[in-house]
Design an enzyme around this catalytic site. Structure first.
Site, short mmCIF file in Angstrom:
data_model
loop_
_atom_site.label_atom_id
_atom_site.label_comp_id
_atom_site.label_asym_id
_atom_site.label_seq_id
_atom_site.Cartn_x
_atom_site.Cartn_y
_atom_site.Cartn_z
N HIS A 221 1.01 -1.17 -0.26
CA HIS A 221 -0.09 -0.03 0.05
C HIS A 221 0.90 1.21 0.12
O HIS A 221 1.12 1.84 0.95
CB HIS A 221 -0.91 -0.09 0.99
CG HIS A 221 -1.99 0.83 1.20
ND1 HIS A 221 -3.02 1.08 2.01
CD2 HIS A 221 -2.02 2.28 0.48
CE1 HIS A 221 -3.80 2.12 1.84
NE2 HIS A 221 -3.16 2.77 0.90
N HIS B 227 -9.49 0.89 -1.54
CA HIS B 227 -9.45 1.56 -0.33
C HIS B 227 -11.03 1.70 0.11
O HIS B 227 -11.87 2.09 -0.58
CB HIS B 227 -9.20 3.27 -0.47
CG HIS B 227 -7.50 3.35 -0.77
ND1 HIS B 227 -6.91 2.88 -1.58
CD2 HIS B 227 -6.81 4.20 -0.08
CE1 HIS B 227 -5.64 3.15 -1.62
NE2 HIS B 227 -5.63 3.89 -0.75
N GLU C 12 -11.45 3.77 5.33
CA GLU C 12 -10.38 4.86 5.89
C GLU C 12 -11.11 6.01 6.32
O GLU C 12 -11.06 6.25 7.78
CB GLU C 12 -9.56 5.28 4.68
CG GLU C 12 -8.54 6.56 5.02
CD GLU C 12 -7.75 6.81 3.87
OE1 GLU C 12 -8.19 6.82 2.77
OE2 GLU C 12 -6.64 7.43 4.01
N ASP D 99 1.31 3.92 2.68
CA ASP D 99 0.50 4.93 2.04
C ASP D 99 1.25 5.98 1.19
O ASP D 99 1.44 5.86 -0.34
CB ASP D 99 -0.35 5.47 3.01
CG ASP D 99 -1.77 5.92 2.35
OD1 ASP D 99 -1.89 5.41 1.40
OD2 ASP D 99 -2.59 6.54 3.18
N1 ADE Z 1 -4.50 8.71 -2.59
C1 ADE Z 1 -3.39 8.65 -2.32
N2 ADE Z 1 -3.39 8.43 -0.96
C2 ADE Z 1 -4.60 8.31 -0.61
C3 ADE Z 1 -5.27 7.80 0.54
N3 ADE Z 1 -4.59 7.63 1.91
N4 ADE Z 1 -6.50 7.61 0.59
C4 ADE Z 1 -7.19 7.85 -0.47
N5 ADE Z 1 -6.51 8.28 -1.52
C5 ADE Z 1 -5.48 8.21 -1.69
ZN ZN Z 2 -3.74 4.92 0.05
#
Ligand code: ADE
Ligand code: ZN
Length: 340
Positions: A8, A188, A191, A270
């Site tokens: 990721h 994703h 989150e 990330d």
């Molecule tokens: N694009 C890049 N990082 C991201 C994240 N943490 N969540 C959603 N889209 C992203």
């Molecule tokens: Zn991400």
């Protein structure tokens, strides 16, 4: 460093300030400031969208194949320092094609970087094409069609960008088309969006891995389903701290609960250029918070390898490296790495 897999990381999120400045100058692009410290000071966020606004603004410096290649190579060089042996790397083609950068330039440059990284560092890189959810489902499908002439250059599709208001079900057609092409599917979810987003990613998109997924903890049935189906969840602690999607104190981060409840969790970086560091920094922060020791770090590394899209042979080779590392540091062999 435990040998491991990074599952990721957004390549555009690895654009460090020195490279950002160099590419801006080379391509004649105006940044809000050319002062490195001021650029760094823009990395203070209170939610996902604050970060995305800066991320999209900065990635405008990427214009040529050489730019994309240099970005990839710089990332792979840095990742090897964190023990990364396999990297499944997200890229956001729509953030480039919308600015007039051809798909061939994006994929060509990134692929070239991966080939050079393999040669220089022995790291095994692969690309995952992400759809930008704020642009909607029809644009996602059109982007996939535009990328299919380069089908061999990427292993799967993902879903990222602004989460709330753009649920996974909007992207059912694009994911169905991807599956028909034999592409792997990740998304994703959970989150900023709730557990319902994770359910949709699983049941509507057929996601094989959930990226972030930390809000799954709010739904006991979902936790049970993730455990029963052994769906890997890629967790990014420094990202969650920076975007305030988890408590600032990593001792209160959901990761240990997810781990203890038997989910296949692993730790990832990330957007390391924006959130305070790469895999090693994430692990160090978890250690400082008392959440991780050698044994748990080994389990997380082995989970990452098990959760990767490597074939049996590739996983077996990395598990052997993990066993050798465990022996070298006198740590227990992680449970998933035990079998030869
Ligand atoms: N694009 C890049 N990082 C991201 C994240 N943490 N969540 C959603 N889209 C992203
Ligand atoms: Zn991400």
């Amino acid at each position: 460093m435990w040998p491991t897999a990074e599952l990721h990381v957004h390549i555009e999120g690895t654009l460090e300030v020195p490279l950002l400045l160099r590419l801006a100058e080379r391509n004649g692009i105006d940044l809000p400031t050319t002062d490195a410290d001021r650029l760094r000071s823009r990395c203070s966020f209170s939610r996902l969208q604050d970060f995305l606004d800066v991320y999209y603004e900065h990635l405008d410096v990427l214009r040529t194949e050489q730019d994309f290649c240099e970005l990839m190579l710089a990332y792979l060089a840095r990742a090897t320092e964190s023990g990364v042996r396999r990297a499944e790397i997200f890229f956001d083609p729509q953030s480039h094609t919308a600015r007039g950068v051809p798909m061939a330039v994006v994929i060509g440059g990134l692929s070239d970087g991966i080939a050079r990284g393999r040669e220089a560092y022995g790291i095994d890189g692969a690309l995952i094409l992400c759809f930008l959810r704020h642009l909607g489902g029809a644009a996602a499908l059109a982007t996939l069609e535009e990328a299919l002439p380069y089908r061999d250059a990427f292993i799967g599709v993902g879903l990222d960008s602004s989460e709330v208001g753009f649920p996974p079900s909007l992207f059912a057609d694009a994911f169905q088309r991807a599956a028909a092409e034999g592409l792997r599917r990740v998304a994703h979810a959970g989150e900023e969006g709730g557990p319902d987003y994770v359910w949709e990613a699983l049941d509507v998109l057929g996601a094989e891995r959930i990226d972030h997924g930390i809000r799954a903890l709010e739904d006991a049935e979902l936790m049970a389903a993730l455990r029963r189906r052994a769906v890997p969840v890629t967790v990014c602690p420094l990202s969650n701290r920076a975007l305030r999607t988890a408590p600032h104190d990593l001792a209160e981060h959901p990761l240990p609960v997810m781990f203890d409840e038997g989910l296949v969790v692993s730790v990832h970086s990330d957007d390391p250029a924006y959130f305070g560091g790469y895999l090693d920094a994430n692990m160090a922060a978890l250690r400082d918070a008392g959440v991780v020791d050698d044994a748990v770090e080994g389990e997380l590394a082995a989970n990452a390898v098990a959760s990767s899209f490597l074939g049996t042979e590739g996983k077996r080779a990395l598990f052997a490296e993990i066993r050798a590392h465990a022996e070298a540091i006198g740590a227990p062999v992680p449970s998933r790495a035990v079998a030869g």
